[in-house]
Design an enzyme around this catalytic site. Structure first.
Site, PDB file in Angstrom:
ATOM      1  N   CYS A  54     -25.706  18.427 -81.146  1.00  0.00           N
ATOM      2  CA  CYS A  54     -24.580  17.318 -81.527  1.00  0.00           C
ATOM      3  C   CYS A  54     -24.657  16.081 -79.898  1.00  0.00           C
ATOM      4  O   CYS A  54     -24.196  16.917 -79.566  1.00  0.00           O
ATOM      5  CB  CYS A  54     -23.652  17.518 -82.017  1.00  0.00           C
ATOM      6  N   TYR A  85     -32.184   7.344 -85.278  1.00  0.00           N
ATOM      7  CA  TYR A  85     -31.329   8.904 -85.908  1.00  0.00           C
ATOM      8  C   TYR A  85     -31.765   9.210 -86.691  1.00  0.00           C
ATOM      9  O   TYR A  85     -32.134  10.487 -87.379  1.00  0.00           O
ATOM     10  CB  TYR A  85     -29.804   7.676 -85.839  1.00  0.00           C
ATOM     11  N   GLU A  97     -31.423  15.504 -79.002  1.00  0.00           N
ATOM     12  CA  GLU A  97     -30.156  14.400 -78.847  1.00  0.00           C
ATOM     13  C   GLU A  97     -29.568  15.211 -77.619  1.00  0.00           C
ATOM     14  O   GLU A  97     -29.775  16.156 -77.980  1.00  0.00           O
ATOM     15  CB  GLU A  97     -29.535  14.618 -80.361  1.00  0.00           C
ATOM     16  N   ASP A 132     -25.174  23.420 -86.569  1.00  0.00           N
ATOM     17  CA  ASP A 132     -26.566  22.071 -87.081  1.00  0.00           C
ATOM     18  C   ASP A 132     -27.705  22.623 -86.631  1.00  0.00           C
ATOM     19  O   ASP A 132     -28.320  23.264 -85.364  1.00  0.00           O
ATOM     20  CB  ASP A 132     -25.665  20.976 -85.979  1.00  0.00           C
ATOM     21  N   TYR A 137     -31.710  19.929 -82.203  1.00  0.00           N
ATOM     22  CA  TYR A 137     -30.538  20.469 -81.656  1.00  0.00           C
ATOM     23  C   TYR A 137     -30.534  21.213 -80.651  1.00  0.00           C
ATOM     24  O   TYR A 137     -29.950  22.442 -79.949  1.00  0.00           O
ATOM     25  CB  TYR A 137     -29.791  20.863 -82.539  1.00  0.00           C
ATOM     26  N   CYS A 200     -17.309  16.811 -84.258  1.00  0.00           N
ATOM     27  CA  CYS A 200     -18.109  17.914 -82.844  1.00  0.00           C
ATOM     28  C   CYS A 200     -18.488  19.624 -82.754  1.00  0.00           C
ATOM     29  O   CYS A 200     -18.133  20.202 -83.479  1.00  0.00           O
ATOM     30  CB  CYS A 200     -17.276  17.912 -82.194  1.00  0.00           C
ATOM     31  N   CYS A 209     -20.443  30.217 -66.178  1.00  0.00           N
ATOM     32  CA  CYS A 209     -21.348  30.070 -65.317  1.00  0.00           C
ATOM     33  C   CYS A 209     -21.455  30.200 -63.673  1.00  0.00           C
ATOM     34  O   CYS A 209     -20.526  30.064 -62.848  1.00  0.00           O
ATOM     35  CB  CYS A 209     -22.045  28.709 -65.487  1.00  0.00           C
TER      36      CYS A 209
END
Length: 217
Positions: A54, A85, A97, A132, A137, A200, A209
């Protein structure tokens, strides 16, 4: 965001929606810092493009990074010109997105932005991010030059090793050259600054990472 069941297969250029010749109207300035969304940007600044679910949540992650000048959400890596959208959410444009990040390389490096990208979502989920679900996505890095492409590939290998040690499966992130970034509609820009309690769905794996701890991107 949209939760309706849809195809998880990308459309072909022949089956994608037709789109339109003119860009969609969008905001002129960044809601948080007032910088011009489409530029001109300061001399020497660089751009990067990422997709990690998202775009409301992913944009907020990047505008909070010191050295980032401006961010914008939009649509990339699809076949439909200037999609809306709703069209992107239908799964019939092929876009994901994404967030455009304009940054000062003297303050924050592209490698550091890659670290934010990898740690900010789960890049092993394919055509989804958490709840999502859909092609829009999918995880992606869209390099604007060869140096970014090499850094992205190196960081992917490094993070794959870190994820594997924690039991995660193969990274599904696509790395393809950046093409046209279609700016999303005004109400999507800096959405979570305008709506602090808004939805969110972006969340990381908790796996660090290794960029910046002895591994070069």
């Amino acid at each position: 965001m949209f939760f309706a069941k849809k195809s998880l297969e990308l459309p072909t250029p022949e089956t994608a929606l037709a789109g339109r010749p003119q860009p969609l109207p969008t905001a002129d300035v960044h809601f948080v810092n007032g910088h011009l969304l489409k530029g001109p940007y300061p001399e020497g600044f660089e751009t990067a493009v990422f997709a990690m679910g998202c775009f409301w949540g992913e944009e907020r992650k990047f505008w909070q990074v010191p050295g980032v000048y401006v961010t914008a959400v939009g649509y990339v890596a699809g076949a439909t010109p200037n999609p809306t959208y709703e069209e992107v959410c239908s799964g019939r444009t092929g876009h994901t997105e994404a967030v455009l990040v304009v940054f000062d390389p003297k303050v924050v490096t592209y490698a550091q932005l890659l670290k934010t990208f990898w740690e900010g979502h789960d890049p092993t989920q394919g055509m989804r991010q958490g709840n999502d679900i859909g092609t829009q996505y999918r995880s992606g890095i869209y390099p604007v030059n060869e140096a970014q492409a090499q850094a992205a590939e190196s960081s992917k290998l490094a993070y794959q090793q870190a994820l594997a040690k924690e039991g995660y499966s193969k990274i599904t992130t696509e790395i393809v050259p950046a093409e046209t970034f279609f700016f999303a509609e005004d109400y999507h820009q800096q959405y979570l600054a305008k709506n602090p309690h808004g939805y969110c769905g972006v969340g990381g794996t908790g796996v660090t990472c290794p960029i910046g701890v002895g591994v070069q991107a």
